[in-house]
Design a protein around this motif. Structure first.
Motif, mmCIF file in Angstrom:
data_model
loop_
_atom_site.group_PDB
_atom_site.id
_atom_site.type_symbol
_atom_site.label_atom_id
_atom_site.label_comp_id
_atom_site.label_asym_id
_atom_site.label_seq_id
_atom_site.Cartn_x
_atom_site.Cartn_y
_atom_site.Cartn_z
ATOM 1 N N ALA A 1 0.968 4.417 -2.435
ATOM 2 C CA ALA A 1 0.875 5.785 -1.919
ATOM 3 C C ALA A 1 2.002 6.647 -2.499
ATOM 4 N N GLU B 1 -4.945 4.253 6.853
ATOM 5 C CA GLU B 1 -3.878 3.317 7.248
ATOM 6 C C GLU B 1 -2.497 3.915 7.011
ATOM 7 N N MET B 2 -2.364 4.613 5.875
ATOM 8 C CA MET B 2 -1.074 5.234 5.576
ATOM 9 C C MET B 2 -0.728 6.277 6.637
ATOM 10 N N GLY B 3 -1.768 6.932 7.157
ATOM 11 C CA GLY B 3 -1.526 7.905 8.219
ATOM 12 C C GLY B 3 -0.873 7.254 9.423
ATOM 13 N N LYS C 1 0.839 -1.204 0.000
ATOM 14 C CA LYS C 1 0.000 0.000 0.000
ATOM 15 C C LYS C 1 0.873 1.252 0.000
ATOM 16 N N ALA C 2 1.949 1.201 0.757
ATOM 17 C CA ALA C 2 2.847 2.359 0.793
ATOM 18 C C ALA C 2 3.446 2.610 -0.586
ATOM 19 N N ARG D 1 -6.437 11.328 8.143
ATOM 20 C CA ARG D 1 -5.128 10.706 7.954
ATOM 21 C C ARG D 1 -4.126 11.292 8.949
ATOM 22 N N THR E 1 3.550 12.325 5.586
ATOM 23 C CA THR E 1 2.820 11.377 6.422
ATOM 24 C C THR E 1 3.771 10.607 7.331
ATOM 25 N N ILE F 1 5.980 8.305 6.116
ATOM 26 C CA ILE F 1 6.406 7.041 5.509
ATOM 27 C C ILE F 1 7.895 7.134 5.169
#
Lengths: 292, 234, 330
Positions: A175, B100-102, A171-172, B147, A186, A188
């Motif tokens: 993103a 979820e990315m948050g 998912k990342a 987020r 965010t 990441i």
């Protein structure tokens, strides 16, 4: 030629096209992933496919492993090489423009190809000698190897889909492909995601390379030769779009093979080129839509 | 002790400074608005706090800890989250995946926080499986704020949360912001809708030409005739 | 004897470096001035070589020919053919973004390669075209090589001087502006596409000259002489090492990189027996590594671009100081 024969031959060519398309797709997926995240056309991707094919050769010939064991090994080894390439070269150019990254990937392509030549020599090689009899359905011939290529590609695409949609890292990756700045904001760890992107792209390329080696022969320039159709597929499918890359691969593969019914097979690569230019001029976002 | 303290910062994107000595502070659980004309450096202050541009001089303290020149990914870990004005969702990810990315950097379970966000923004719950790119502007803003809340920050930076929204949505978003604040989150907000923003803020700063112009309680700013004439549209 | 051998080698070295200098100057117009990525240099090089060969050779049953035109007309044909190809290619691809042009250019190179290989009536296929006349040969007893070197150097000199003059012109200023900020040039009412096309054609015409010179130098050409390594990548490494955007850099890069390439041969010839067959691959590896090294540590090259100082452009120069680092993604 009567109609029955023509239809059979037509379908036969389509089958060859699908096989070739599967191989191209596996390369195009990686090109698309890398472009989506790092925004540059990775010119060493074809040579990564070659490298995967030769790692496969080590597994088959030197280690005498069965094919199903050879795949993860060769894919893993190629992924490590890609990660090393990123750490040693591409990473240092991250802040420069995509064009400089592109040129450096041309240099990396040279290095990979010549390294393959140094280690394995310039001659053609094959995985297994001997001819396997094709299966015949209603006059259509298909070799066991070709069925394996189609089946294997399908499995890999499904696995990749699951990875991208069910895992945190997958998912990342999506993103980052959407918006690198937002991903950074965010929190990441973008470098780690980029690292994984290289590994996945290279593993897919390696599988494609082995399939190419099974379908034809291995030689150090095999990957460079297929790079153009791979790029054409990624563009036709909409760059940055995984499913587009697969569709694009199949399209390029099938049209390339069909073209041999009309023009000299020597000019097959020109067909990929023509489709690519037409797509770029008339529908730059690709069949399924992609990123600018 | 202030939650955030900005001391006389100078900085900008390239060689030219946009900020010429901006100072401000936010106390825990406060809502503070930054207003001012276009090009005053409002968003720039926020980006400077979040480590998105070069601070040449001055310092920024968060909970008394110097965070000047830290990278955004380090700052996130300390408990500040930032919602950019534009491009603030991942369009091809679903609403749920955006949230979820948050929480990407959280090692613990975040399901409670997820429930909290869905409670705060009920429309998101129904759309959790949809791509964020297909949402309306207001819903997208909810995703963006949601987020940012996933890390349970103690300070939330909002860059023009009402930009491009219809009046109805603006009201909704501001209501949510107030509620988030009530749950104990300090909020620093840049706003074009100055009057409306000040009406529910504790304090406000008015910037112009990259420097502080006025600072006061929101109430006083709203009643100050000079401020009203120059910055609040009469 | 030793000395004569060294001299022969030196003349050979300079001749090849001179041909590469021509290619490198051509690429400089495209990449250095305008920021176009042509990874199909080999195609224009080959088209130039074949055109000049076909119009200057005697009649042969194996390929088109029999025109027996003089050398200079051969070079003119080379210029025309490669320029025409560039024009056609440019019309279709120059609207595209920079990286798409790069991809398209490898396609063109591949198609030209296939064409030269498969259209035997024109090119004699893989067997190539032999007996290409060498200008000024037979005039002296043993000075052919030296005379030809002088011819090459004359070409290099003329092209270099012309490009240096051009570099000061408003035309190149527009090209450089397109490289840094295409939208601004468009907004200023300039026809960006036309400028790009002109630059692409000019660069390719110069590459065609390089091809023509090469054909008359070796007197025999076949498709394998124009493989991407020698026809494209070495030229890129030369330009980037020398300094993209700087004509002097293009010259210097050609000499130095050809020197490095030749030098690695000395190194690889000392390798143990079993490695000798793989020597050329090792050399290519080293060239690739050298390119990466330059890109990471000195992207502006040995002689960085020095934009001419004109009052009107003083401000925009600032944003494009380093040709590599400041290059906009076109």
């Amino acid at each position: 030629m009567d109609w029955g024969c023509f239809v059979i031959e037509f379908l036969q060519v389509i089958i060859y096209g699908i096989v070739l398309g599967c191989i191209i797709s596996l390369g195009a997926i990686g090109v698309s992933l890398i472009f989506g995240i790092l925004r540059f056309a990775h010119f060493a991707h074809g040579d990564m496919m070659s490298l995967g094919a030769y790692f496969g050769l080590v597994g088959v010939v030197s280690l005498q492993l069965p094919m199903y064991a050879v795949f993860p090994l060769a894919m893993g080894a190629t992924a490590l090489v890609a990660a090393a390439l990123d750490r040693s070269i591409y990473r240092w150019l991250r802040s420069s423009t995509p064009i400089i990254m592109l040129i450096s990937s041309v240099g990396a392509a040279l290095m990979l190809r010549s390294a393959i030549q140094v280690v394995w020599g310039p001659d053609n090689k094959i995985y297994e000698a001997g001819i396997k009899l094709p299966y015949i359905f209603y006059g259509l011939r298909i070799k066991p190897d070709q069925l394996n290529i189609i089946f294997g590609t399908a499995v890999l695409v499904v696995l990749l889909h699951l990875f991208l949609h069910k895992t945190r890292m997958g998912k990342a990756m999506r993103a980052l492909s959407d918006n690198m700045d937002l991903a950074q904001v965010t929190g990441i760890n973008t470098e780690r995601v980029i690292f994984w992107t290289w590994m996945i792209a290279a593993a897919m390329a390696a599988a494609g390379g082995i399939f190419l080696g099974i379908d034809t022969r291995l030689n150090p320039i095999m990957g460079w030769r297929i790079l153009l159709p791979v790029f054409a597929a990624a563009i036709a499918g909409g760059i940055g779009n995984l499913y587009g890359a697969v569709l694009g691969g199949l399209l390029i593969g099938i049209v390339q093979e069909l073209s041999t019914m009309v023009i000299s097979p020597a000019y097959k690569p020109a067909v990929a080129f023509a489709i690519m230019v037409l797509m770029l001029v008339f529908r730059p976002t690709g069949i399924l839509g992609g990123k600018e | 002790m202030s939650l955030l303290q900005v001391d006389d910062i100078y900085g900008g994107y390239g060689n030219a400074d946009i900020l010429h000595g901006v100072s401000m502070h936010i106390e825990p659980q406060e809502i503070v608005s930054i207003i001012g004309p276009n090009g005053a450096g409002k968003s720039t202050v926020m980006k400077a706090v979040f480590g998105l541009l070069k601070v040449r001089q001055g310092r920024i303290l968060f909970n008394n800890k110097d965070i000047t020149r830290r990278r955004p990914d380090q700052i996130v870990h300390l408990g500040i989250c930032y919602v950019p004005q534009e491009f603030n969702v991942f369009p091809s990810l679903t609403v749920h995946e955006n949230l979820e990315m948050g929480a990407f950097i959280r090692k613990d379970s975040y399901s409670e926080q997820l429930d909290h966000v869905y409670e705060l923004f009920p429309p998101l719950k129904d759309k959790r499986g949809q791509s964020a790119g297909h949402l309306s502007g207001g819903q997208r803003q909810m995703v963006a704020i949601g987020r940012a809340l996933m890390l349970n920050p103690s300070l939330l930076l909002l860059d023009e949360p009402s930009a491009g929204l219809s009046p109805l949505f603006i009201e909704q978003i501001f209501e949510r912001v107030l509620e988030i604040n009530k749950s104990g989150v300090g909020i620093l907000m840049v706003e074009q809708n100055a009057k409306q923003a000040l009406s529910f803020s504790h304090r406000g700063y008015i910037l112009s030409m990259g420097g502080n112009r006025f600072e006061d309680s929101a109430e006083n700013l709203l009643n100050n005739r000079e401020v009203a004439e120059m910055f609040l549209g009469g | 004897m030793e000395l004569a051998g060294l001299l022969t080698y030196f003349i050979f070295f300079l001749t090849v470096a001179g041909i590469y200098a021509v290619l490198s100057l051509g690429l400089n117009v495209q990449w250095g001035f305008t920021g176009q990525i042509n990874i199909g240099v080999a195609a224009f090089f080959a088209i130039g070589a074949y055109s000049s060969a076909i119009v200057t050779t005697e009649a042969s049953p194996f390929h088109l020919g029999g025109f027996e035109l003089p050398f200079l007309l051969g070079i003119l044909a080379a210029m025309f053919a490669s320029g025409f190809l560039a024009f056609l290619v440019g019309l279709v691809t120059l609207k595209l973004r920079g990286d798409y042009l790069a991809i398209a250019s490898i396609g063109i190179a591949e198609i030209i390669r296939l064409f030269l290989k498969n259209e035997g009536w024109l090119t004699n296929g893989v067997r190539g075209i032999p007996a290409i006349p060498k200008p000024l040969s037979g005039l002296t007893e043993s000075g052919d090589a030296l005379l030809f070197l002088l011819v090459i150097l004359a070409f290099v000199f003329v092209i270099y001087m012309a490009l240096e003059r051009l570099y000061q012109s408003p035309w190149v200023r527009v090209l450089r502006a397109i490289r840094v900020n295409e939208d601004a040039v468009q907004a200023a009412g300039k026809n960006v596409l036309r400028f790009r096309l002109e630059a692409f054609v000019l660069g390719s015409v110069i590459m065609g000259v390089g091809g023509g010179l090469y054909a008359h130098f070796t007197t025999f050409i076949s498709p394998s002489a124009f493989d991407p390594m020698f026809g494209t990548f070495l030229v890129w490494v030369m330009l980037i090492a020398g300094g993209s955007g700087n004509n002097k850099g293009a010259l210097l890069g050609a000499v130095i990189i050809w020197g490095v390439w030749s030098g690695t041969e000395i190194f690889t010839s000392r390798l143990p027996e079993m490695w000798v067959t793989r020597a050329s691959a090792i050399r290519i590896f080293l060239v690739g590594a050298l390119l990466e090294f330059i890109l990471i540590f000195r992207p502006q090259g040995l002689l960085p671009e020095k934009p001419p100082k004109t009052p009107g452009t003083a401000r925009s120069e600032k944003s494009g100081v380093s040709p590599a680092a400041g290059r906009a993604d076109t």
